[in-house]
Design a protein around this motif. Sequence first.
Motif, short mmCIF file in Angstrom:
data_model
loop_
_atom_site.label_atom_id
_atom_site.label_comp_id
_atom_site.label_asym_id
_atom_site.label_seq_id
_atom_site.Cartn_x
_atom_site.Cartn_y
_atom_site.Cartn_z
N ASP A 106 0.82 -1.22 0.00
CA ASP A 106 0.00 0.00 0.00
C ASP A 106 0.86 1.27 0.00
N GLU A 107 2.16 1.11 -0.21
CA GLU A 107 3.04 2.28 -0.27
C GLU A 107 2.63 3.16 -1.45
N PRO A 108 2.39 4.44 -1.21
CA PRO A 108 1.95 5.31 -2.30
C PRO A 108 3.03 5.57 -3.34
N VAL A 109 2.61 5.88 -4.53
CA VAL A 109 3.52 6.24 -5.62
C VAL A 109 3.36 7.74 -5.85
N SER A 110 4.46 8.48 -5.82
CA SER A 110 4.37 9.93 -5.92
C SER A 110 3.95 10.37 -7.32
N LYS A 111 3.23 11.47 -7.37
CA LYS A 111 2.83 12.04 -8.65
C LYS A 111 4.05 12.46 -9.45
N GLU A 112 5.10 12.92 -8.76
CA GLU A 112 6.32 13.34 -9.45
C GLU A 112 6.93 12.19 -10.25
N VAL A 113 6.97 10.99 -9.65
CA VAL A 113 7.52 9.82 -10.34
C VAL A 113 6.65 9.45 -11.53
N LEU A 114 5.34 9.45 -11.34
CA LEU A 114 4.43 9.11 -12.44
C LEU A 114 4.57 10.10 -13.59
N GLU A 115 4.67 11.37 -13.26
CA GLU A 115 4.83 12.38 -14.30
C GLU A 115 6.14 12.19 -15.05
N ARG A 116 7.21 11.85 -14.33
CA ARG A 116 8.51 11.65 -14.96
C ARG A 116 8.45 10.45 -15.94
N VAL A 117 7.84 9.37 -15.48
CA VAL A 117 7.70 8.17 -16.32
C VAL A 117 6.85 8.47 -17.56
N LEU A 118 5.71 9.09 -17.36
CA LEU A 118 4.78 9.29 -18.48
C LEU A 118 5.27 10.36 -19.44
N ALA A 119 6.04 11.32 -18.95
CA ALA A 119 6.63 12.31 -19.85
C ALA A 119 7.69 11.65 -20.73
N ALA A 120 8.51 10.78 -20.14
CA ALA A 120 9.53 10.09 -20.93
C ALA A 120 8.90 9.12 -21.92
N ALA A 121 7.78 8.51 -21.55
CA ALA A 121 7.13 7.51 -22.40
C ALA A 121 6.52 8.13 -23.66
N THR A 122 6.40 9.45 -23.72
CA THR A 122 5.88 10.07 -24.93
C THR A 122 6.79 9.82 -26.13
N ARG A 123 8.04 9.38 -25.86
CA ARG A 123 8.97 9.08 -26.94
C ARG A 123 8.76 7.68 -27.50
N ALA A 124 7.76 6.95 -27.03
CA ALA A 124 7.49 5.62 -27.56
C ALA A 124 7.20 5.69 -29.05
N PRO A 125 7.55 4.63 -29.81
CA PRO A 125 7.30 4.66 -31.26
C PRO A 125 5.82 4.74 -31.58
N SER A 126 5.52 5.43 -32.67
CA SER A 126 4.13 5.60 -33.08
C SER A 126 4.09 5.83 -34.58
N SER A 127 3.48 4.90 -35.29
CA SER A 127 3.40 5.00 -36.75
C SER A 127 2.70 6.29 -37.16
N GLY A 128 3.37 7.06 -38.02
CA GLY A 128 2.81 8.33 -38.46
C GLY A 128 2.75 9.37 -37.36
N ASN A 129 3.35 9.06 -36.20
CA ASN A 129 3.34 9.96 -35.05
C ASN A 129 1.93 10.30 -34.58
N LEU A 130 1.00 9.34 -34.75
CA LEU A 130 -0.38 9.59 -34.32
C LEU A 130 -0.52 9.65 -32.81
N GLN A 131 0.34 8.90 -32.09
CA GLN A 131 0.24 8.85 -30.63
C GLN A 131 -1.22 8.63 -30.21
N PRO A 132 -1.78 7.47 -30.57
CA PRO A 132 -3.22 7.27 -30.45
C PRO A 132 -3.74 6.97 -29.05
N TRP A 133 -2.86 6.89 -28.07
CA TRP A 133 -3.29 6.50 -26.73
C TRP A 133 -3.86 7.68 -25.94
#
Length: 221
Positions: free
Chosen positions: A18-45
């Motif tokens: 039940d240890e919480p996960v900080s918003k700062e860590v989640l934001e860091r992960v999800l900001a970096a994940a925007t570089r994931a491959p995406s055909s045509g750069n649609l970024q459909p998620w």
Amino acid sequence: MDVYEAVDSRRAVRAFSDEPVSKEVLERVLAAATRAPSSGNLQPWHLFVVTGEPLTELKGRATARALAGDPGDEREYPMYPAGLTSPYLDRFSAAAAQRYEALGVERDDPDRPVKMAALNSEAFGAPVVLFCYLDRTMGPGQWGDAGMYLQTVMLLLRAEGLHSCPQVMWTMYRETVSQTVGADDGLVLFCGVAVGFEKEGVPRLRTGRAEMTETVSFIGV
């Protein structure tokens, strides 16, 4: 964390503390994940991050449905193809047997479906669940892009010392999820991803994988 280490240590964890996960860590992960491959750069998620009281309420509503034997909402896409054959069925069956054993659910238990649904609807105790949606106009290529995006997210979570568990099960309760995240009818729920720190002192499941030679062919090498 080395990329190879992140790939090797990533697994579907089904017991979170039940240890919480900080918003700062989640934001860091999800900001970096925007570089994931995406055909045509649609970024459909389209990702919804749910935690705290909203997640507690969502888990409660979903678990109540599971324990009542609710078969779930009409599926918008099949979880698995009909008529699986070898070697896919063999891999599926072997992994399922390992999973039931690790969770302490007997495979021949008549209440197994309800017990498994209830464990899933609690997100195995995770304090955060990511819900990934796609626009209904998207096709198979964009669904593949979403998979690559989520894999990128899960590997980055490992770099932060966190674990995850992708859960297609949430599509069974997609209407309940939609009520929490406010997804409109133009979006279809792909899956949820439970996120958190692994709970200590519980059996750790690591399913086997096919040998590389079963799935890879080298041509011209």
